[in-house]
Design an enzyme around this catalytic site. Sequence first.
Site, short mmCIF file in Angstrom:
data_model
loop_
_atom_site.label_atom_id
_atom_site.label_comp_id
_atom_site.label_asym_id
_atom_site.label_seq_id
_atom_site.Cartn_x
_atom_site.Cartn_y
_atom_site.Cartn_z
N PHE A 195 2.27 -9.18 31.18
CA PHE A 195 1.48 -8.96 32.40
C PHE A 195 2.02 -7.84 33.26
CE2 PHE A 195 4.81 -11.70 34.19
CZ PHE A 195 5.07 -11.04 35.38
N LYS A 245 -3.94 -7.43 21.98
CA LYS A 245 -4.13 -8.76 22.61
C LYS A 245 -3.31 -8.71 23.91
CE LYS A 245 -2.34 -12.29 23.35
NZ LYS A 245 -2.08 -12.59 24.78
N SER A 255 8.65 -12.03 27.03
CA SER A 255 9.88 -12.75 27.31
C SER A 255 10.67 -13.03 26.02
CB SER A 255 9.54 -14.08 27.99
OG SER A 255 8.73 -14.84 27.13
N CYS A 307 11.11 -4.99 33.25
CA CYS A 307 12.15 -5.38 32.30
C CYS A 307 13.41 -4.52 32.53
CB CYS A 307 11.68 -5.23 30.86
SG CYS A 307 11.39 -3.53 30.42
N GLU A 311 17.07 -14.72 33.36
CA GLU A 311 16.13 -13.72 33.89
C GLU A 311 15.30 -14.38 35.00
OE1 GLU A 311 12.93 -12.29 31.28
OE2 GLU A 311 13.13 -10.35 32.24
P1 NAD Z 1 5.32 -13.69 27.89
O1 NAD Z 1 6.36 -13.73 26.83
O2 NAD Z 1 5.01 -14.94 28.61
O3 NAD Z 1 3.91 -13.17 27.28
C1 NAD Z 1 3.84 -11.98 26.55
C2 NAD Z 1 2.65 -12.06 25.60
O4 NAD Z 1 2.86 -13.12 24.66
C3 NAD Z 1 1.32 -12.36 26.30
O5 NAD Z 1 0.31 -11.61 25.67
C4 NAD Z 1 1.13 -13.85 26.05
O6 NAD Z 1 -0.22 -14.22 26.03
C5 NAD Z 1 1.79 -14.06 24.70
N1 NAD Z 1 2.39 -15.39 24.54
C6 NAD Z 1 2.90 -16.19 25.51
N2 NAD Z 1 3.42 -17.32 24.98
C7 NAD Z 1 3.23 -17.24 23.64
C8 NAD Z 1 3.56 -18.10 22.55
N3 NAD Z 1 4.19 -19.26 22.73
N4 NAD Z 1 3.23 -17.69 21.31
C9 NAD Z 1 2.62 -16.52 21.10
N5 NAD Z 1 2.27 -15.67 22.11
C10 NAD Z 1 2.57 -16.02 23.36
O7 NAD Z 1 5.76 -12.53 28.90
P2 NAD Z 1 5.14 -12.18 30.33
O8 NAD Z 1 5.48 -13.25 31.30
O9 NAD Z 1 3.72 -11.77 30.18
O10 NAD Z 1 5.97 -10.85 30.66
C11 NAD Z 1 7.22 -10.87 31.30
C12 NAD Z 1 8.35 -10.75 30.31
O11 NAD Z 1 8.21 -9.56 29.54
C13 NAD Z 1 9.71 -10.64 30.95
O12 NAD Z 1 10.61 -11.46 30.26
C14 NAD Z 1 10.08 -9.18 30.80
O13 NAD Z 1 11.46 -8.91 30.80
C15 NAD Z 1 9.45 -8.87 29.48
N6 NAD Z 1 9.23 -7.44 29.30
C16 NAD Z 1 10.04 -6.79 28.42
C17 NAD Z 1 9.88 -5.43 28.23
C18 NAD Z 1 10.77 -4.70 27.28
O14 NAD Z 1 10.47 -3.55 26.98
N7 NAD Z 1 11.83 -5.29 26.78
C19 NAD Z 1 8.89 -4.74 28.94
C20 NAD Z 1 8.07 -5.45 29.81
C21 NAD Z 1 8.25 -6.81 29.99
#
Ligand code: NAD
Length: 483
Positions: free
Chosen positions: A150, A174, A227, A282, A383
């Site tokens: 997000f 997605k 995450s 991130c 985090e």
């Molecule tokens: P999230 O892991 O909750 O969701 C990311 C994606 O995975 C979304 O599209 C979501 O719908 C999907 N998803 C969620 N749970 C799932 C599951 N159990 N199985 C399969 N798919 C699933 O992350 P978020 O809250 O949207 O984003 C924030 C996180 O992203 C933070 O931890 C941040 O550090 C990380 N982030 C990392 C980077 C990087 O480059 N390392 C960049 C941006 C954000």
Amino acid sequence: MVERLKNFIGGQWVESSAASTIPVHNPATCELLAECPDSTRADVDAAVRAASAAYDDWRRTPVLSRAQYMYRFKALLEDRFEDLANTVVRENGKTKDEARGEVRRGIESVDFAASVPTIMRGYKVEDISSGIDETAERQPLGVFAAITPFNFPMMVPLWFLPTAITCGNTYVVKPSPQTPLSMQLVYELLEELDLPEGVVNLVHGGREASMAVMEHPDVVGVSFVGSTPVAKIVYETCAKHGKRVQAQGGAKNYIAVMPDANIEASVANIMGSAFGCAGQRCLAGSVVVAVGDAYEPLRNELVKRAGMLRVGYGLNESTQMGTVISAAAKERINSLIEQGVTEGAQPVLDGRGIRVDGFEDGSFVGPTILDGVEPDMTVAKEEIFGPVLSIMHAPDFDSAVDMINQSRYGNAASIFTSSGKYAREFKYRVRAGNIGINVGVAAATASFPFGGQKESFFGDLHGQGPDSIEFFTDRKILIERWL
Ligand code: NAD
């Protein structure tokens, strides 16, 4: 009535077969912006089939023609720059300037993709044996997909899609169901490009749609950003299903400040790192390690400057810090602050009770600084992904490096110093994928690879830059002898 979003499959906007939807709220105003379908396996299957059907012809489209789409895509993004930024603000809550920065970074990835005809070249050696030549040529692989978070709803999918398709693959995105509108708008622009049907596809949804993407036999590779717990699931699932995978995970970024640093200039920079995008980057600085005598002036300056930040609705140009993503995120962040206090940290700036006039129900958390944080406290390890900066105190440089290297994450780390010796040692010894020297947000530009180490990244090839060409192509070896 609020719009129920459609998926974009095979060049058409189509209703999802989902029985349920996920509400998309503006986190500042609480306005219901849209209903995001919780797309099903059947929806994902339709998208992947459309992408598979498009692949052969798209692959045969000359790479120079494929790259021409990127120039036109860039022009459309530039024309709609402000609309794109406004959409990011409305669904994500960041400030207008932050959203503009995000859109600019997204466009830079399109610029990079336009250079694919140059950078996807192979290589050849004549007479590898008598009269025999050997060539490595790059070929696309098929259908790739991205599952994205997000916090950068516009930029992150653009790290992948433009390069993937210009290399000759077809694509499925997605996006996060919390922020689906930015991609909705980007796909409206992609539709204007008149790409062949099925080259780019969009499927909204949550966990079920993600799993369907990862388990689909016709998807050859997945780029994930999100995450760490989900990154692990993605890495394992994709490996189990024989796919290429790059899974960028969460972070806990440390910033060391040496006594020889210019404290005022450093703090000005640390403000953007810790509180930019309300700490939901991130690359956000999350723990400051004050080394030796840097501690007192640093803490005082941090508290002073953070206390002056204007928190409000991102669409007001004077706002310096916006909301966090949702009421649930606000609650989680507030409870982590509470846990920090219970474990012995001192809240020298406490943003939990903040009220923003006119937006009383918005998901605001004010800038928060916890002092006296120790390495074993939850706030030093987990985090938080919110505007919370912890201060730790290290007696010397070596102890600061040890504290940083204890973290299970390794996305980014920065040092503020005027010493070249400490800067070099820091870069050399700290286990993180992105290092800032007097820079609080060490963000790789589009032509450099971006990814972390340890539990911040699972895979080999990072996103962006030359790594993305490796990820989106294979090297086929040709051995030739003409008799
Ligand atoms: P999230 O892991 O909750 O969701 C990311 C994606 O995975 C979304 O599209 C979501 O719908 C999907 N998803 C969620 N749970 C799932 C599951 N159990 N199985 C399969 N798919 C699933 O992350 P978020 O809250 O949207 O984003 C924030 C996180 O992203 C933070 O931890 C941040 O550090 C990380 N982030 C990392 C980077 C990087 O480059 N390392 C960049 C941006 C954000």
